[in-house]
Write a protein that holds these residues in place. Structure first.
Motif, short mmCIF file in Angstrom:
data_model
loop_
_atom_site.label_atom_id
_atom_site.label_comp_id
_atom_site.label_asym_id
_atom_site.label_seq_id
_atom_site.Cartn_x
_atom_site.Cartn_y
_atom_site.Cartn_z
N ALA A 77 8.57 4.37 -4.18
CA ALA A 77 7.67 3.34 -4.70
C ALA A 77 8.11 1.96 -5.08
CB ALA A 77 6.73 3.92 -5.84
N ARG A 78 9.26 2.12 -6.19
CA ARG A 78 9.93 1.07 -6.44
C ARG A 78 10.42 0.14 -5.53
NH1 ARG A 78 12.82 2.93 -9.92
NH2 ARG A 78 14.68 3.26 -8.92
N ALA A 79 11.19 0.86 -4.61
CA ALA A 79 11.81 0.21 -3.33
C ALA A 79 10.66 -0.67 -2.38
CB ALA A 79 12.54 1.16 -2.62
N SER A 80 9.56 0.18 -2.21
CA SER A 80 8.75 -0.47 -1.55
C SER A 80 7.95 -1.61 -2.15
CB SER A 80 7.40 0.65 -0.93
OG SER A 80 8.09 1.41 -0.03
N TYR A 81 7.71 -1.39 -3.51
CA TYR A 81 7.24 -2.52 -4.16
C TYR A 81 7.78 -3.72 -4.12
CZ TYR A 81 3.39 -0.10 -6.78
OH TYR A 81 2.23 0.64 -6.92
N ARG A 82 9.31 -3.70 -4.13
CA ARG A 82 10.33 -4.70 -4.08
C ARG A 82 10.41 -5.47 -2.78
NH1 ARG A 82 15.05 -2.22 -7.80
NH2 ARG A 82 14.35 -3.14 -9.75
N ILE A 83 10.16 -4.61 -1.36
CA ILE A 83 10.24 -5.14 -0.15
C ILE A 83 8.95 -5.77 -0.18
CG2 ILE A 83 9.80 -4.33 2.06
CD1 ILE A 83 11.55 -2.09 1.50
N VAL A 131 0.85 -1.16 -0.13
CA VAL A 131 0.01 -0.18 0.10
C VAL A 131 0.88 1.28 0.24
CG1 VAL A 131 -1.80 1.40 1.28
CG2 VAL A 131 -2.04 -1.25 1.08
N ARG A 132 1.99 1.25 0.74
CA ARG A 132 2.90 2.36 0.92
C ARG A 132 3.39 2.49 -0.64
NH1 ARG A 132 5.56 3.48 5.54
NH2 ARG A 132 5.80 1.14 6.00
N ALA A 133 3.72 1.60 -1.41
CA ALA A 133 4.39 1.75 -2.71
C ALA A 133 3.01 2.12 -3.59
CB ALA A 133 4.69 0.36 -3.16
N HIS A 134 1.84 2.00 -3.44
CA HIS A 134 0.99 2.49 -4.47
C HIS A 134 0.80 3.93 -4.03
CE1 HIS A 134 -2.85 2.86 -6.66
NE2 HIS A 134 -3.32 2.94 -5.59
N LEU A 135 0.60 4.15 -3.08
CA LEU A 135 0.58 5.73 -2.45
C LEU A 135 1.77 6.61 -2.86
CD1 LEU A 135 -1.43 5.77 0.79
CD2 LEU A 135 -2.05 5.39 -1.55
N LEU A 136 3.20 5.90 -2.73
CA LEU A 136 4.24 6.57 -3.10
C LEU A 136 4.09 6.94 -4.71
CD1 LEU A 136 6.90 4.79 -1.06
CD2 LEU A 136 6.24 7.63 -0.93
#
Length: 324
Positions: free
Chosen positions: A292-298, A278-283
């Motif tokens: 966003a890319r970093a959060s998607y990968r995590i 969700v954080r990635a989507h909002l970023l």
């Protein structure tokens, strides 16, 4: 003694299943153990799946289930419906169990498939059984409505290869309109005559999504109001996470990110992939593709669901292409 007709056979099976549900919710057990044992004995979930639902290690859940079985035996519980003065509390636990079974079926916590229709179908079947027995209970109706309104989207959630399609991108023509009509009628009736409970509020949120002809027509302001209500009567980190998405749609992605930040210190959510997803989507919505890319990968590393993992990795890869 006469031979049982097929209808009588089904009625007996129904009664036995409900009796088993209530037995697993015996007062000798803690609420967490009641839910875990019911998921194992009636829902057929594995220990690993139940552990994911509870946000605890698998070994902890295995011990909890073993202790629950021993406690039931020690208490000398009988295979019969509980006395009247215990039914309300046990019903609350039974509903929570069905909620967790449905959720595991709708988005499997691990494995190659996004959905397990056997679990969602079973949860809805048991929900119908309980609703037939308790037609005036608002939360029974609310949970059944929630499951129907959510399951109505099942056919639109994946591509032929099993890949995940997010809600905003789904072909709404594929949604099951019969289930939507039934779910809306159930929750509308329950809200009009019963004390408001968390399942009714969640069903109302699902109804708003389902009644929007296009994603752009979703009444996000009403959804925020309902999430505020839900957070007041049943605070939960997953509710906060979903609330963050609604807030972002009304007040902007940064407002949603601020709400997600309040979960960073919550041990129940530590390591859970949905927070980072969700954080990635909002970023991404906030115009910060690198973060966003970093959060998607995590999130992709944390999930044990292969369809979710592929989806999250694809989102991250797409952001690389955007930056080039």
């Amino acid at each position: 003694m006469h031979a049982l007709s097929p209808d009588e056979d089904r009625s007996a099976d129904q009664d036995d299943t409900l009796t088993l549900l209530f037995l697993c919710c015996h007062p000798a057990l803690s609420p967490a153990s009641q839910i875990a044992l019911t998921l194992r004995a009636v829902g057929g979930l594995t220990t690993a799946q139940i552990a994911r639902a509870f946000l605890v290690p698998e070994a902890t859940m295995a011990q909890r289930i073993s202790r629950a079985k021993a406690s039931i035996k020690t208490a000398g519980a009988r295979f019969s419906m509980p006395p009247d003065d215990e039914r309300a509390e046990r019903l609350r636990v039974v509903l929570h169990v069905l909620y967790l079974i449905f959720n595991e079926g709708y988005t499997a916590s691990s494995g190659p498939d996004l959905q397990r229709a056997d679990l969602t179908t079973e949860a809805i079947r048991l929900g119908r059984d309980i609703h037939r027995l308790l037609p005036d209970d608002g939360e029974v109706a609310g949970l059944l409505a929630l499951m129907l309104l959510t399951d109505a989207r099942r056919a639109a959630r994946t591509l032929p290869d099993g890949s995940l399609i997010p809600l905003a991108e789904q072909d709404r023509q594929l949604w099951n309109q019969d289930q939507i009509r039934e779910g809306v009628a159930l929750v509308t009736d329950a809200l009009s005559r019963a004390p408001v409970g968390p399942y009714q509020v969640q069903a109302a949120i699902a109804a708003i999504h389902d009644e929007a002809a296009r994603a752009e027509e979703t009444d996000w302001r009403q959804i925020v109001v309902l999430y505020d209500m839900l957070a007041g009567i049943a605070p939960n980190p997953m509710i906060t996470l979903n609330q963050a998405v609604a807030v972002a749609m009304v007040d902007g992605p940064r407002a949603g990110l601020d709400l997600i930040a309040t979960l960073d210190a919550d041990e129940r959510m530590a390591g859970h992939h949905r927070v980072e997803a969700v954080r990635a989507h909002l970023l991404e919505l906030a115009g910060d593709p690198a973060a966003a890319r970093a959060s998607y990968r995590i999130a992709a590393r944390r999930t044990t669901s292969l369809p979710e993992q592929r989806y999250l990795e694809a989102r991250a890869a797409r952001l690389i292409d955007v930056e080039r």
